[in-house]
Scaffold this motif. Structure first.
Motif, mmCIF file in Angstrom:
data_model
loop_
_atom_site.group_PDB
_atom_site.id
_atom_site.type_symbol
_atom_site.label_atom_id
_atom_site.label_comp_id
_atom_site.label_asym_id
_atom_site.label_seq_id
_atom_site.Cartn_x
_atom_site.Cartn_y
_atom_site.Cartn_z
ATOM 1 N N THR A 107 39.977 38.576 38.843
ATOM 2 C CA THR A 107 41.021 39.181 38.788
ATOM 3 C C THR A 107 40.697 40.881 39.026
ATOM 4 O O THR A 107 39.286 40.485 39.854
ATOM 5 N N LYS A 109 39.531 42.674 42.861
ATOM 6 C CA LYS A 109 38.716 42.932 44.688
ATOM 7 C C LYS A 109 37.477 41.508 44.059
ATOM 8 O O LYS A 109 36.686 43.088 43.739
ATOM 9 N N PRO A 127 45.614 35.931 40.912
ATOM 10 C CA PRO A 127 46.706 36.463 40.057
ATOM 11 C C PRO A 127 47.858 35.805 41.373
ATOM 12 O O PRO A 127 49.552 36.046 40.818
ATOM 13 N N SER A 141 41.874 39.938 46.859
ATOM 14 C CA SER A 141 42.493 41.128 46.244
ATOM 15 C C SER A 141 43.803 41.241 45.386
ATOM 16 O O SER A 141 44.524 40.136 45.623
ATOM 17 N N GLU A 142 43.921 42.292 44.574
ATOM 18 C CA GLU A 142 45.457 41.531 44.140
ATOM 19 C C GLU A 142 46.380 41.368 45.129
ATOM 20 O O GLU A 142 47.268 40.849 44.392
ATOM 21 N N ASP A 143 46.481 42.350 46.091
ATOM 22 C CA ASP A 143 47.422 42.415 47.018
ATOM 23 C C ASP A 143 47.218 41.422 48.290
ATOM 24 O O ASP A 143 48.091 42.325 49.352
#
Lengths: 255, 166
Positions: A107, A109, A127, A141-143
């Motif tokens: 989770t 970065k 994720p 990273s998350e996005d």
């Protein structure tokens, strides 16, 4: 330069040696010492619990998970297969070193420099996507996913995928990875400690530096149309700010 | 106790100036880094709040430098090349400026730096430098005057930067 300053210059030159007084290296050394000390403190009171766990661990050895966390500083670790990972503050990474040494869950970065092994792809389960590589340098990273070297495949949860090569990025939105046209200037500066800019708009530069140093930077005055070209390593934020300010004739303030 | 992030900011701001400050006492770059790093580790361990962190750091580095000098048996715990005594503030400003000069020398193109150091640190003549580096005397003179020019313009501009305006 007046006489006093000549004195300072000759003092500096008399003692100068390349690579001496390297702030970044020294910081890594000092902060490393400090985090080891914390770990020891935690171990002390965790000892009885650890003893109770030993039996269980013995039986589930193959299934053990190893977990890494970075709290308020970026932290670097080497995995069992030789892959180097650098976790941004707040990131976590876990894997089963004995059962699946080339598959990690994460989770936040994380920056990866993957050890090459053609017969065993390295897989990152994040994720928002799953990233598969052979041996390369990239970050997740998350996005978003940013690739510095080599080639990676990014698959969304519904199976749609894109292939990225060096210098490309993918955005991860609504479960579908899409190629991003304008990549961030230095996606991995926080892990490598070097910033490079090539006619980069000032606003992007500030975004970059803010993210790296964890401060909010603002321009006093008009920043439209100003851009920056060059390379510097991260020594002192104040020096960098003063330098950019002088060159572009603006004032930068941190909040 | 100070947070890691606060310590990091202090470290990035004061590490090199403190090194230069300690260098005036110790005269040996190798000994300097240990002294400054120990001082930061000590700051980290401080349980009680420190009112003026900068002053605390400078005095910690000074005390440790003097201790280190005593350990090596040198009985001269005073900065070696001061013209008389200077105040704490002056010593701190001087170290900050010297740290910038150090950074500036770091950022000079390699040949310029080599020529400059051979001339100003090692006291070689232009002719000797030219022989040593296989350059013409004219080139050596050029490298040195360019290097000094860069250093005199003021430290921040010295990083090798190209700016463009659109």
């Amino acid at each position: 330069m007046n006489q006093i300053d000549e004195q300072k210059l000759s003092f500096v030159l008399r003692h100068y040696r390349p690579g001496m007084f390297d702030t970044q290296k020294a910081w890594e050394k000092v902060s490393g010492v400090a985090s080891r000390r914390q770990v020891r403190r935690i171990l002390l009171w965790a000892m009885p619990a650890a003893a109770a766990l030993i039996l269980g661990v013995f039986f589930s050895w193959r299934n053990t998970w190893t977990e890494y966390n970075a709290y308020d500083l970026a932290q670097a670790f080497t995995l069992k297969d030789g892959t180097h990972v650098t976790l941004a503050p707040g990131a976590t990474l876990s894997y089963q070193p004995h059962k699946a040494p080339r598959q990690v869950e994460m989770t936040g970065k994380v920056h990866y420099a993957v050890a090459r092994d053609e017969s065993h792809p390295f897989r990152v389960i994040a994720p928002a996507a799953t990233v598969t590589v052979l041996g390369t340098v990239f970050q997740v990273s998350e996005d978003r996913v940013d690739v510095t070297e080599g080639r990676v495949r990014v698959d969304g949860p519904q199976g749609e995928g894109v292939v990225l090569t060096a210098g490309q990025s993918a955005l991860l939105q609504d479960g579908v990875p899409t190629l991003e046209e304008t990549a961030l200037p230095n996606p991995s500066a926080w892990a490598a400690g070097v910033f490079r800019y090539d006619a980069t708009p000032l606003d992007d530069v500030l975004k970059d530096l803010s993210a790296y140093y964890g401060v909010s930077l603002q321009v006093k005055g008009d920043s439209t149309g100003k851009s920056l070209t060059g390379e510097f390593s991260t020594d002192s934020l104040d020096e960098i700010l003063e330098l950019i300010g002088l060159a572009l004739e603006i004032e930068l303030v941190r909040e | 106790m100070l947070q890691t992030k606060e310590i990091e900011t202090l470290f990035r701001t004061y590490y090199r100036p403190l090194c230069l400050y300690a260098l005036h006492y110790l005269g040996d770059p190798d000994a300097v880094e240990d002294v400054v790093q120990e001082s930061f580790t000590a700051l980290w361990r401080q349980e009680n709040p420190v009112a003026n962190v900068k002053a605390w750091l400078y005095s910690a580095v000074r005390n440790r430098s003097i201790d280190a000098l005593r350990r090596t048996g040198k009985n001269e715990p005073l900065p070696s090349d001061l013209d008389g005594l200077i105040s704490d503030d002056e010593a701190e400003d001087r170290s900050a400026l010297e740290a910038r000069l150090w950074t500036a020398v770091d950022s000079l193109p390699e040949m310029r730096r080599k020529c400059l150091l051979l001339a100003k640190r090692d006291g070689l003549s232009y002719k000797e430098i030219a022989d040593e580096l296989n350059l013409s005397e004219h080139t050596v003179r050029n490298h040195i005057s360019r290097a000094l020019e860069t250093l005199r313009e003021g430290a921040p501009q010295m990083l090798d930067f190209i700016f463009s305006f659109f």
